[in-house]
Design a protein around this motif. Structure first.
Motif, PDB file in Angstrom:
ATOM      1  N   GLU A 235       0.832  -1.208   0.000  1.00  0.00           N
ATOM      2  CA  GLU A 235       0.000   0.000   0.000  1.00  0.00           C
ATOM      3  C   GLU A 235       0.866   1.258   0.000  1.00  0.00           C
ATOM      4  OE1 GLU A 235      -3.123  -0.028  -0.446  1.00  0.00           O
ATOM      5  OE2 GLU A 235      -3.551  -2.165  -0.158  1.00  0.00           O
ATOM      6  N   VAL A 236       2.005   1.216   0.703  1.00  0.00           N
ATOM      7  CA  VAL A 236       2.923   2.357   0.694  1.00  0.00           C
ATOM      8  C   VAL A 236       3.474   2.586  -0.716  1.00  0.00           C
ATOM      9  CG1 VAL A 236       5.149   3.198   1.536  1.00  0.00           C
ATOM     10  CG2 VAL A 236       3.547   2.122   3.112  1.00  0.00           C
ATOM     11  N   GLY A 237       3.802   1.503  -1.420  1.00  0.00           N
ATOM     12  CA  GLY A 237       4.282   1.634  -2.789  1.00  0.00           C
ATOM     13  C   GLY A 237       3.229   2.246  -3.703  1.00  0.00           C
ATOM     14  N   ILE A 238       1.976   1.854  -3.529  1.00  0.00           N
ATOM     15  CA  ILE A 238       0.900   2.445  -4.331  1.00  0.00           C
ATOM     16  C   ILE A 238       0.771   3.934  -4.019  1.00  0.00           C
ATOM     17  CG2 ILE A 238      -1.604   2.486  -4.646  1.00  0.00           C
ATOM     18  CD1 ILE A 238      -1.659  -0.475  -4.487  1.00  0.00           C
ATOM     19  N   LEU A 239       0.894   4.300  -2.740  1.00  0.00           N
ATOM     20  CA  LEU A 239       0.796   5.704  -2.355  1.00  0.00           C
ATOM     21  C   LEU A 239       1.869   6.544  -3.043  1.00  0.00           C
ATOM     22  CD1 LEU A 239      -0.358   7.978  -0.598  1.00  0.00           C
ATOM     23  CD2 LEU A 239       1.164   7.222   1.231  1.00  0.00           C
ATOM     24  N   PHE A 240       3.104   6.082  -3.036  1.00  0.00           N
ATOM     25  CA  PHE A 240       4.165   6.814  -3.709  1.00  0.00           C
ATOM     26  C   PHE A 240       3.961   6.812  -5.222  1.00  0.00           C
ATOM     27  CE2 PHE A 240       6.450   6.229   0.314  1.00  0.00           C
ATOM     28  CZ  PHE A 240       7.001   7.486   0.456  1.00  0.00           C
ATOM     29  N   GLY A 241       3.378   5.725  -5.755  1.00  0.00           N
ATOM     30  CA  GLY A 241       3.061   5.698  -7.170  1.00  0.00           C
ATOM     31  C   GLY A 241       2.038   6.752  -7.553  1.00  0.00           C
ATOM     32  N   ARG A 242       1.068   6.984  -6.695  1.00  0.00           N
ATOM     33  CA  ARG A 242       0.086   8.050  -6.942  1.00  0.00           C
ATOM     34  C   ARG A 242       0.760   9.418  -6.952  1.00  0.00           C
ATOM     35  NH1 ARG A 242      -5.162   6.148  -6.458  1.00  0.00           N
ATOM     36  NH2 ARG A 242      -5.385   4.159  -5.349  1.00  0.00           N
ATOM     37  N   LEU A 243       1.712   9.624  -6.065  1.00  0.00           N
ATOM     38  CA  LEU A 243       2.418  10.907  -6.019  1.00  0.00           C
ATOM     39  C   LEU A 243       3.229  11.135  -7.287  1.00  0.00           C
ATOM     40  CD1 LEU A 243       3.657  10.896  -2.302  1.00  0.00           C
ATOM     41  CD2 LEU A 243       1.667  12.074  -3.260  1.00  0.00           C
ATOM     42  N   VAL A 244       3.868  10.071  -7.792  1.00  0.00           N
ATOM     43  CA  VAL A 244       4.637  10.201  -9.028  1.00  0.00           C
ATOM     44  C   VAL A 244       3.725  10.505 -10.196  1.00  0.00           C
ATOM     45  CG1 VAL A 244       6.066   8.943 -10.670  1.00  0.00           C
ATOM     46  CG2 VAL A 244       6.505   8.745  -8.237  1.00  0.00           C
ATOM     47  N   ARG A 245       2.600   9.830 -10.273  1.00  0.00           N
ATOM     48  CA  ARG A 245       1.661  10.081 -11.369  1.00  0.00           C
ATOM     49  C   ARG A 245       1.121  11.500 -11.301  1.00  0.00           C
ATOM     50  NH1 ARG A 245      -4.006   7.003 -11.538  1.00  0.00           N
ATOM     51  NH2 ARG A 245      -4.209   8.364  -9.723  1.00  0.00           N
TER      52      ARG A 245
END
Length: 255
Positions: A235-245
């Motif tokens: 879930e932390v990886g998805i959160l950072f992925g949202r920030l990059v997008r």
């Protein structure tokens, strides 16, 4: 007027490859020398290092209990192997730096700007996973093992079997804590998307418990102690992925 002898065409493409191989050998030698130097410095404390690693179990055993060695060479080989792994564990930042210095010249500027923070984060996350296993998982896990057995069974763990057990868990939790980096890279490179990973969340949770079952002893406690952090780190990886997008789609992000 003498003519310059023509160069052999096959020698030109070989020179850069030879230079790369020489540089790779040099960096590998540096890494190996550091690991051996750390090992030599730690070897005098090999028994103390083993006692430190065995402390989570020994603290829970009944008074007067101790570990045993079922093989002749185990009292020497177990601390020796643990000290070698400890030397490698300490030298990991330097080893990865040598790998980074070898591949960095071939990267673009924006790749370098992202790769170095990811490399540093992966090292810290691996250390965090090992620390989580030692300080959180081991006390709970060993307490469960020691107090669930029959009363007339004395717990006497072989030192070599115990070492193999804890090294396996150290590696499992260290690798599991790399999930945010792997998830972030998959999103950043376009291999997948945040929406796709979010839809696959139920399968990921099941996969975490399957991996926990394969990488830990066959009990619900240790399986859950690995699977739940893996899911949270996903879930932390998805959160950072949202920030990059969001940064990619925000025209003012780079201004």
């Amino acid at each position: 007027m003498s003519e310059t002898p023509p160069r052999e065409p096959e020698q030109q493409p070989q020179a850069p490859l030879i230079e790369h191989l020489i540089e790779l050998r040099s960096r590998l030698v540096k890494a190996v020398v550091l690991i051996l130097a750390i090992f030599a410095a730690l070897y005098a404390f090999s028994n103390d290092i083993y006692s430190f690693v065995a402390d989570p179990l020994m603290a829970l055993l009944p008074a007067g209990s101790q570990m045993i060695a079922t093989e002749v060479a185990s009292p020497f080989l177990a601390p020796f192997k643990l000290t070698l792994f400890a030397a490698l564990f300490i030298a990991v930042p330097f080893v990865l730096y040598q790998a980074w210095a070898f591949v960095a010249p071939g990267l673009y500027r924006h790749e370098k700007a992202l790769a170095f923070p990811l490399l540093a984060s992966s090292i810290l996350l691996f250390y965090a996973g090992v620390a989580f296993a030692y300080f959180v998982v081991f006390p709970l896990l060993f307490d469960f093992f020691v107090h669930t057995g029959p009363e007339n069974v004395a717990v006497m763990t072989d030192i070599n079997q115990y070492l193999n057990f804890v090294l396996k868990l150290f590696f499992a939790f260290g690798a599991a804590f790399e999930i945010p980096i792997a998830t972030f890279l998959m999103i950043w490179t376009g291999a997948t998307s945040v929406e796709s990973l979010s839809k696959k969340r139920p399968y990921v949770i099941v996969g975490c418990f399957v991996i926990g079952m394969m990488m830990t002893p066959p009990d619900v406690v240790s399986q859950s102690l690995l699977a739940i952090p893996m899911w949270l780190l996903f879930e932390v990886g998805i959160l950072f992925g949202r920030l990059v997008r969001r940064r990619r789609h925000d025209p003012e992000a780079d201004t």
